[in-house]
Design a protein around this motif. Structure first.
Motif, PDB file in Angstrom:
ATOM      1  N   ALA A  89       0.833  -1.211   0.000  1.00  0.00           N
ATOM      2  CA  ALA A  89       0.000   0.000   0.000  1.00  0.00           C
ATOM      3  C   ALA A  89       0.867   1.262   0.000  1.00  0.00           C
ATOM      4  O   ALA A  89       0.512   2.255  -0.643  1.00  0.00           O
ATOM      5  N   VAL A  90       1.991   1.216   0.705  1.00  0.00           N
ATOM      6  CA  VAL A  90       2.908   2.367   0.701  1.00  0.00           C
ATOM      7  C   VAL A  90       3.476   2.560  -0.701  1.00  0.00           C
ATOM      8  O   VAL A  90       3.548   3.688  -1.201  1.00  0.00           O
ATOM      9  N   TYR A  91       3.861   1.473  -1.346  1.00  0.00           N
ATOM     10  CA  TYR A  91       4.385   1.588  -2.712  1.00  0.00           C
ATOM     11  C   TYR A  91       3.327   2.182  -3.645  1.00  0.00           C
ATOM     12  O   TYR A  91       3.631   3.025  -4.484  1.00  0.00           O
ATOM     13  N   GLU A  92       2.084   1.766  -3.482  1.00  0.00           N
ATOM     14  CA  GLU A  92       1.006   2.320  -4.303  1.00  0.00           C
ATOM     15  C   GLU A  92       0.836   3.812  -4.042  1.00  0.00           C
ATOM     16  O   GLU A  92       0.671   4.596  -4.980  1.00  0.00           O
ATOM     17  N   GLN A  93       0.857   4.194  -2.773  1.00  0.00           N
ATOM     18  CA  GLN A  93       0.714   5.608  -2.416  1.00  0.00           C
ATOM     19  C   GLN A  93       1.857   6.430  -3.002  1.00  0.00           C
ATOM     20  O   GLN A  93       1.640   7.504  -3.545  1.00  0.00           O
ATOM     21  N   ARG A  94       3.060   5.910  -2.914  1.00  0.00           N
ATOM     22  CA  ARG A  94       4.220   6.623  -3.463  1.00  0.00           C
ATOM     23  C   ARG A  94       4.115   6.723  -4.983  1.00  0.00           C
ATOM     24  O   ARG A  94       4.485   7.747  -5.559  1.00  0.00           O
ATOM     25  N   ALA A  95       3.585   5.695  -5.638  1.00  0.00           N
ATOM     26  CA  ALA A  95       3.415   5.736  -7.093  1.00  0.00           C
ATOM     27  C   ALA A  95       2.398   6.808  -7.477  1.00  0.00           C
ATOM     28  O   ALA A  95       2.594   7.533  -8.463  1.00  0.00           O
TER      29      ALA A  95
END
Length: 185
Positions: A165-171
């Motif tokens: 979810a953090v990777y998605e938010q950063r993307a």
């Protein structure tokens, strides 16, 4: 009394500084609230800088905050002394209490981030750190340092769904595909 205070301050011996500290303590206990904040602050400075008594100075600075919770110099002094004494748990507790008096988003984020750092590095408690970094995202969902910190603590805690979810938010926050790719490595 002013003449006596000037005479005491003019002396350089520890005994005279102790006399001044005792005089300030008596005055602070006897004075009305708005005035005694300034007296407690002066007492804390004497205890810290002239008597090298960080413990008593810390107590005096906390007395200032009882009168005026937003007194910047007293807040800074408490933070400095707790950090110097390497007391991360007390510092976190102080920041928690201080958060109740903060109405500014940027300061809230900064305090929560510092609490997360103290929990992670000072206490070695990634679960507590996670709690503070997650609270930042409730206030400021796009705060990149919090996302980066959560990336670390989720990885250590093997919280793979949360890490994804953090990777998605950063993307979502990245402006270009190249920046998106760089965030993953």
């Amino acid at each position: 009394q002013i003449d006596g205070t000037v005479q005491i301050v003019g002396g350089s011996s520890t005994g005279r500084w102790k006399d001044l500290a005792q005089s300030l303590l008596s005055e602070a206990k006897a004075s009305a609230e708005p005035a005694n904040g300034a007296i407690w602050m002066r007492l804390g400075r004497v205890q810290e800088t002239r008597l090298n008594d960080a413990h008593q100075a810390l107590q005096s600075y906390r007395e200032v905050l009882k009168v005026d919770p937003s007194a910047g110099p007293a807040v800074e002094a408490v933070v400095r002394l707790l950090a110097q004494q390497n007391k991360p748990q007390e510092l976190i507790e102080f920041f928690e209490g201080h958060l109740k008096n903060v109405n500014e988003e940027n300061l809230t984020v900064a305090l929560l981030y510092r609490m997360g750092e103290l929990a992670e590095d000072g206490l070695g408690d990634p679960k507590a750190a996670r709690k503070y970094f997650e609270r930042i995202l409730e206030v400021s969902p796009s705060y990149l340092p919090a996302l980066e910190a959560l990336e670390r603590v989720y990885h250590v805690g093997e919280a793979w769904d949360e890490l994804a979810a953090v990777y998605e938010q950063r993307a979502l926050l990245a402006e270009t595909p190249a920046k998106t790719a760089l965030q993953y490595h």
